[in-house]
Design a protein around this motif. Structure first.
Motif, PDB file in Angstrom:
ATOM      1  N   ILE A   1     -19.148  -8.664  10.581  1.00 33.53           N
ATOM      2  CA  ILE A   1     -18.633  -7.367  11.028  1.00 33.53           C
ATOM      3  C   ILE A   1     -18.848  -6.377   9.893  1.00 33.53           C
ATOM      4  CG2 ILE A   1     -16.613  -6.077  11.822  1.00 33.53           C
ATOM      5  CD1 ILE A   1     -15.350  -8.771  12.583  1.00 33.53           C
ATOM      6  N   SER A   2     -19.542  -5.301  10.202  1.00 34.50           N
ATOM      7  CA  SER A   2     -19.789  -4.285   9.176  1.00 34.50           C
ATOM      8  C   SER A   2     -19.206  -2.965   9.661  1.00 34.50           C
ATOM      9  CB  SER A   2     -21.292  -4.168   8.945  1.00 34.50           C
ATOM     10  OG  SER A   2     -21.591  -2.906   8.395  1.00 34.50           O
ATOM     11  N   ILE A   3     -18.352  -2.374   8.852  1.00 32.90           N
ATOM     12  CA  ILE A   3     -17.720  -1.112   9.225  1.00 32.90           C
ATOM     13  C   ILE A   3     -18.030  -0.068   8.163  1.00 32.90           C
ATOM     14  CG2 ILE A   3     -15.523   0.080   9.621  1.00 32.90           C
ATOM     15  CD1 ILE A   3     -14.442  -2.509  10.723  1.00 32.90           C
ATOM     16  N   VAL A   4     -18.574   1.040   8.608  1.00 33.76           N
ATOM     17  CA  VAL A   4     -18.834   2.161   7.696  1.00 33.76           C
ATOM     18  C   VAL A   4     -17.955   3.321   8.136  1.00 33.76           C
ATOM     19  CG1 VAL A   4     -20.537   3.829   6.871  1.00 33.76           C
ATOM     20  CG2 VAL A   4     -21.216   1.448   7.263  1.00 33.76           C
ATOM     21  N   MET A   5     -17.169   3.840   7.205  1.00 31.77           N
ATOM     22  CA  MET A   5     -16.390   5.047   7.495  1.00 31.77           C
ATOM     23  C   MET A   5     -17.023   6.192   6.719  1.00 31.77           C
ATOM     24  SD  MET A   5     -13.747   4.250   9.524  1.00 31.77           S
ATOM     25  CE  MET A   5     -12.905   5.816   9.395  1.00 31.77           C
ATOM     26  N   GLN A   6     -17.349   7.239   7.438  1.00 33.13           N
ATOM     27  CA  GLN A   6     -17.917   8.438   6.796  1.00 33.13           C
ATOM     28  C   GLN A   6     -16.888   9.550   6.845  1.00 33.13           C
ATOM     29  OE1 GLN A   6     -21.461   9.631   8.812  1.00 33.13           O
ATOM     30  NE2 GLN A   6     -22.802   8.397   7.520  1.00 33.13           N
ATOM     31  N   MET A   7     -16.582  10.101   5.682  1.00 31.75           N
ATOM     32  CA  MET A   7     -15.647  11.220   5.612  1.00 31.75           C
ATOM     33  C   MET A   7     -16.397  12.437   5.081  1.00 31.75           C
ATOM     34  SD  MET A   7     -13.414   8.563   5.891  1.00 31.75           S
ATOM     35  CE  MET A   7     -13.745   7.694   4.385  1.00 31.75           C
ATOM     36  N   HIS A   8     -15.817  13.621   5.288  1.00 26.12           N
ATOM     37  CA  HIS A   8     -16.494  14.831   4.830  1.00 26.12           C
ATOM     38  C   HIS A   8     -16.128  15.222   3.412  1.00 26.12           C
ATOM     39  CE1 HIS A   8     -16.915  15.167   9.220  1.00 26.12           C
ATOM     40  NE2 HIS A   8     -18.074  15.690   8.901  1.00 26.12           N
ATOM     41  N   THR A   9     -14.892  14.938   3.025  1.00 24.02           N
ATOM     42  CA  THR A   9     -14.429  15.351   1.695  1.00 24.02           C
ATOM     43  C   THR A   9     -13.611  14.216   1.074  1.00 24.02           C
ATOM     44  OG1 THR A   9     -12.320  16.217   2.486  1.00 24.02           O
ATOM     45  CG2 THR A   9     -14.183  17.747   2.482  1.00 24.02           C
ATOM     46  N   PRO A  10     -13.477  14.224  -0.241  1.00 21.20           N
ATOM     47  CA  PRO A  10     -12.621  13.216  -0.894  1.00 21.20           C
ATOM     48  C   PRO A  10     -11.177  13.303  -0.395  1.00 21.20           C
ATOM     49  CG  PRO A  10     -13.966  14.364  -2.512  1.00 21.20           C
ATOM     50  CD  PRO A  10     -14.175  15.074  -1.210  1.00 21.20           C
ATOM     51  N   GLU A  11     -10.704  14.521  -0.080  1.00 19.91           N
ATOM     52  CA  GLU A  11      -9.332  14.693   0.409  1.00 19.91           C
ATOM     53  C   GLU A  11      -9.167  13.967   1.746  1.00 19.91           C
ATOM     54  OE1 GLU A  11     -11.233  17.249  -0.704  1.00 19.91           O
ATOM     55  OE2 GLU A  11     -10.190  17.331  -2.637  1.00 19.91           O
ATOM     56  N   GLU A  12     -10.189  14.070   2.575  1.00 19.55           N
ATOM     57  CA  GLU A  12     -10.123  13.380   3.866  1.00 19.55           C
ATOM     58  C   GLU A  12     -10.124  11.878   3.665  1.00 19.55           C
ATOM     59  OE1 GLU A  12     -12.179  16.567   6.913  1.00 19.55           O
ATOM     60  OE2 GLU A  12     -13.272  14.766   6.356  1.00 19.55           O
ATOM     61  N   ARG A  13     -10.904  11.444   2.683  1.00 17.51           N
ATOM     62  CA  ARG A  13     -10.969  10.018   2.414  1.00 17.51           C
ATOM     63  C   ARG A  13      -9.598   9.500   1.980  1.00 17.51           C
ATOM     64  NH1 ARG A  13     -14.355   7.212  -2.285  1.00 17.51           N
ATOM     65  NH2 ARG A  13     -12.537   7.998  -3.389  1.00 17.51           N
ATOM     66  N   ASP A  14      -8.959  10.220   1.048  1.00 17.30           N
ATOM     67  CA  ASP A  14      -7.632   9.804   0.586  1.00 17.30           C
ATOM     68  C   ASP A  14      -6.614   9.869   1.729  1.00 17.30           C
ATOM     69  OD1 ASP A  14      -8.803   9.511  -1.816  1.00 17.30           O
ATOM     70  OD2 ASP A  14      -7.881  11.251  -2.766  1.00 17.30           O
ATOM     71  N   GLY A  15      -6.700  10.951   2.499  1.00 12.51           N
ATOM     72  CA  GLY A  15      -5.758  11.124   3.605  1.00 12.51           C
ATOM     73  C   GLY A  15      -5.909  10.036   4.641  1.00 12.51           C
ATOM     74  N   PHE A  16      -7.118   9.654   4.883  1.00  8.83           N
ATOM     75  CA  PHE A  16      -7.391   8.596   5.848  1.00  8.83           C
ATOM     76  C   PHE A  16      -6.683   7.319   5.433  1.00  8.83           C
ATOM     77  CE2 PHE A  16     -10.214   4.856   6.110  1.00  8.83           C
ATOM     78  CZ  PHE A  16     -10.019   4.542   7.444  1.00  8.83           C
ATOM     79  N   LEU A  17      -6.716   7.032   4.156  1.00 10.12           N
ATOM     80  CA  LEU A  17      -6.080   5.798   3.715  1.00 10.12           C
ATOM     81  C   LEU A  17      -4.563   5.896   3.758  1.00 10.12           C
ATOM     82  CD1 LEU A  17      -7.136   3.079   2.966  1.00 10.12           C
ATOM     83  CD2 LEU A  17      -6.239   3.524   0.706  1.00 10.12           C
ATOM     84  N   HIS A  18      -4.043   7.117   3.568  1.00  4.49           N
ATOM     85  CA  HIS A  18      -2.597   7.300   3.663  1.00  4.49           C
ATOM     86  C   HIS A  18      -2.074   6.776   4.988  1.00  4.49           C
ATOM     87  CE1 HIS A  18      -0.423   9.602   0.569  1.00  4.49           C
ATOM     88  NE2 HIS A  18      -1.634   9.816   0.107  1.00  4.49           N
ATOM     89  N   SER A  19      -2.900   6.885   6.017  1.00  5.69           N
ATOM     90  CA  SER A  19      -2.476   6.462   7.345  1.00  5.69           C
ATOM     91  C   SER A  19      -2.176   4.968   7.375  1.00  5.69           C
ATOM     92  CB  SER A  19      -3.559   6.809   8.369  1.00  5.69           C
ATOM     93  OG  SER A  19      -4.735   6.081   8.084  1.00  5.69           O
ATOM     94  N   GLY A  20      -2.728   4.230   6.447  1.00  8.44           N
ATOM     95  CA  GLY A  20      -2.499   2.793   6.428  1.00  8.44           C
ATOM     96  C   GLY A  20      -1.430   2.382   5.426  1.00  8.44           C
ATOM     97  N   MET A  21      -0.743   3.374   4.865  1.00  3.94           N
ATOM     98  CA  MET A  21       0.234   3.103   3.804  1.00  3.94           C
ATOM     99  C   MET A  21       1.552   2.654   4.368  1.00  3.94           C
ATOM    100  SD  MET A  21       0.677   5.565   0.652  1.00  3.94           S
ATOM    101  CE  MET A  21      -0.695   6.329  -0.134  1.00  3.94           C
ATOM    102  N   GLN A  22       1.678   1.401   4.649  1.00  6.55           N
ATOM    103  CA  GLN A  22       2.935   0.931   5.211  1.00  6.55           C
ATOM    104  C   GLN A  22       3.408  -0.320   4.518  1.00  6.55           C
ATOM    105  OE1 GLN A  22       1.356   0.635   9.032  1.00  6.55           O
ATOM    106  NE2 GLN A  22       0.977   2.815   9.050  1.00  6.55           N
ATOM    107  N   GLU A  23       2.760  -0.672   3.455  1.00  9.06           N
ATOM    108  CA  GLU A  23       3.081  -1.946   2.827  1.00  9.06           C
ATOM    109  C   GLU A  23       3.922  -1.752   1.567  1.00  9.06           C
ATOM    110  OE1 GLU A  23       1.844  -3.793   5.045  1.00  9.06           O
ATOM    111  OE2 GLU A  23       0.414  -2.313   5.752  1.00  9.06           O
ATOM    112  N   GLY A  24       4.568  -0.597   1.469  1.00  5.71           N
ATOM    113  CA  GLY A  24       5.420  -0.378   0.307  1.00  5.71           C
ATOM    114  C   GLY A  24       4.641  -0.172  -0.975  1.00  5.71           C
ATOM    115  N   LEU A  25       3.410   0.276  -0.841  1.00  2.24           N
ATOM    116  CA  LEU A  25       2.598   0.487  -2.030  1.00  2.24           C
ATOM    117  C   LEU A  25       2.716   1.912  -2.551  1.00  2.24           C
ATOM    118  CD1 LEU A  25      -0.552  -1.511  -0.985  1.00  2.24           C
ATOM    119  CD2 LEU A  25       1.036  -2.087  -2.803  1.00  2.24           C
ATOM    120  N   ASP A  26       3.430   2.740  -1.799  1.00  3.87           N
ATOM    121  CA  ASP A  26       3.558   4.143  -2.193  1.00  3.87           C
ATOM    122  C   ASP A  26       4.116   4.262  -3.609  1.00  3.87           C
ATOM    123  OD1 ASP A  26       3.442   5.636   0.733  1.00  3.87           O
ATOM    124  OD2 ASP A  26       4.223   3.602   0.738  1.00  3.87           O
ATOM    125  N   ALA A  27       5.088   3.415  -3.917  1.00 10.39           N
ATOM    126  CA  ALA A  27       5.732   3.481  -5.232  1.00 10.39           C
ATOM    127  C   ALA A  27       4.714   3.205  -6.331  1.00 10.39           C
ATOM    128  CB  ALA A  27       6.870   2.477  -5.298  1.00 10.39           C
TER     129      ALA A  27
END
Lengths: 109, 157
Positions: free
Chosen positions: B120-146
């Motif tokens: 399985i190969s997955i490529v995610m293309q984002m337009h800006t670094p901010e979008e890239r970071d924001g995209f990952l924020h959506s998966g932030m549920q494992e208590g890693l925010d701290a």
């Protein structure tokens, strides 16, 4: 191409340790030698070298040797962020694909 | 901790693009079904969190929308399919409700390895670094925010 090995000491593992967070804070104020850091944290040189190696592996810290003194400084912020970001993405995808594998295993005919 | 379980290979060959690759022990048709059948998607895509498949029109131009319910909140993801070639590839736009209007493109390719396994190969293309970071924020549920916050604080210039 930048490639990240799964067993590489990660930025998260690096900052999970309070001593290493302290080292980062200390280096955020000024560069320091391993000896100075060892003194500041009341540790042996060997112990401090290990912490610095972890931080260096996570690209949070860079070191350079001049004569007999190894000086540490904060690594490039962008790279540190990148390493941390990649680590999070890796975890997200691992969690997802582990679930997929479990499903594929359950539904094996 | 890791190393005992199979892991995903992550690479960033170009900026604002991230590749994930994983080999699973199942033939390609079954992996495709895990992506194509809503009842199956609901069992894995949410990583153990409840996942509502609100829309799943797996065809060119079709709309998809998944809603993940975690301990830390509700996260909606949606987009449209740009290309669907069963059982080997689909391309879709990908938006997270937390950053409306920021659209990533996801390329999913399944390769039959000929030995009963599938890559399985997955490529995610984002337009800006901010979008890239924001995209990952959506998966932030494992208590890693701290940990992230600590990292940010310690790296403040």
């Amino acid at each position: 191409m930048v490639q990240y090995s799964a067993d590489l000491d990660s930025a998260f593992a690096a900052v999970a340790d309070p001593t290493r967070r302290g080292i980062l804070e200390r280096l955020g104020r000024a560069d320091a030698s391993i000896t100075q850091l060892a003194h500041s944290f009341a540790m042996t040189l060997t112990g401090m070298k290990k912490h610095v190696a972890v931080l260096e592996g996570a690209r949070l810290v860079t070191t350079r040797k001049e004569g007999r003194v190894r000086t540490c400084r904060i690594g490039p912020r962008r790279l540190a962020h990148e390493a941390a970001w990649i680590e999070k993405y890796q975890q997200l995808m691992d969690d997802r694909f582990n679930r997929l594998e479990a499903l594929l295993e359950r539904t094996r005919e | 901790m890791r190393g005992t379980t199979p892991t995903t290979r992550i690479t960033t060959p170009v900026e604002r693009e991230i590749h994930a690759e994983r080999i699973v022990n199942a033939p390609r048709d079954r992996v495709w079904r895990a992506y194509a059948e809503p009842a199956l998607v609901a069992q894995w895509w949410g990583r153990g969190n409840r996942l509502d498949i609100e829309r799943h029109e797996l065809e060119r131009g079709g709309y998809w929308r998944y809603v993940e319910h975690s301990d830390h909140g509700v996260h909606g993801f949606e987009g449209r399919y740009r290309e669907v070639t069963a059982p080997e590839r689909f391309v879709r736009s990908f938006e997270w409700d937390g950053m409306p209007g920021h659209v990533a493109i996801e390329f999913v390719t399944l390769t039959d390895l000929g030995d009963g396994r599938t890559r399985i190969s997955i490529v995610m293309q984002m337009h800006t670094p901010e979008e890239r970071d924001g995209f990952l924020h959506s998966g932030m549920q494992e208590g890693l925010d701290a940990a992230f916050a600590a990292l940010d604080r310690t790296l403040e210039p």
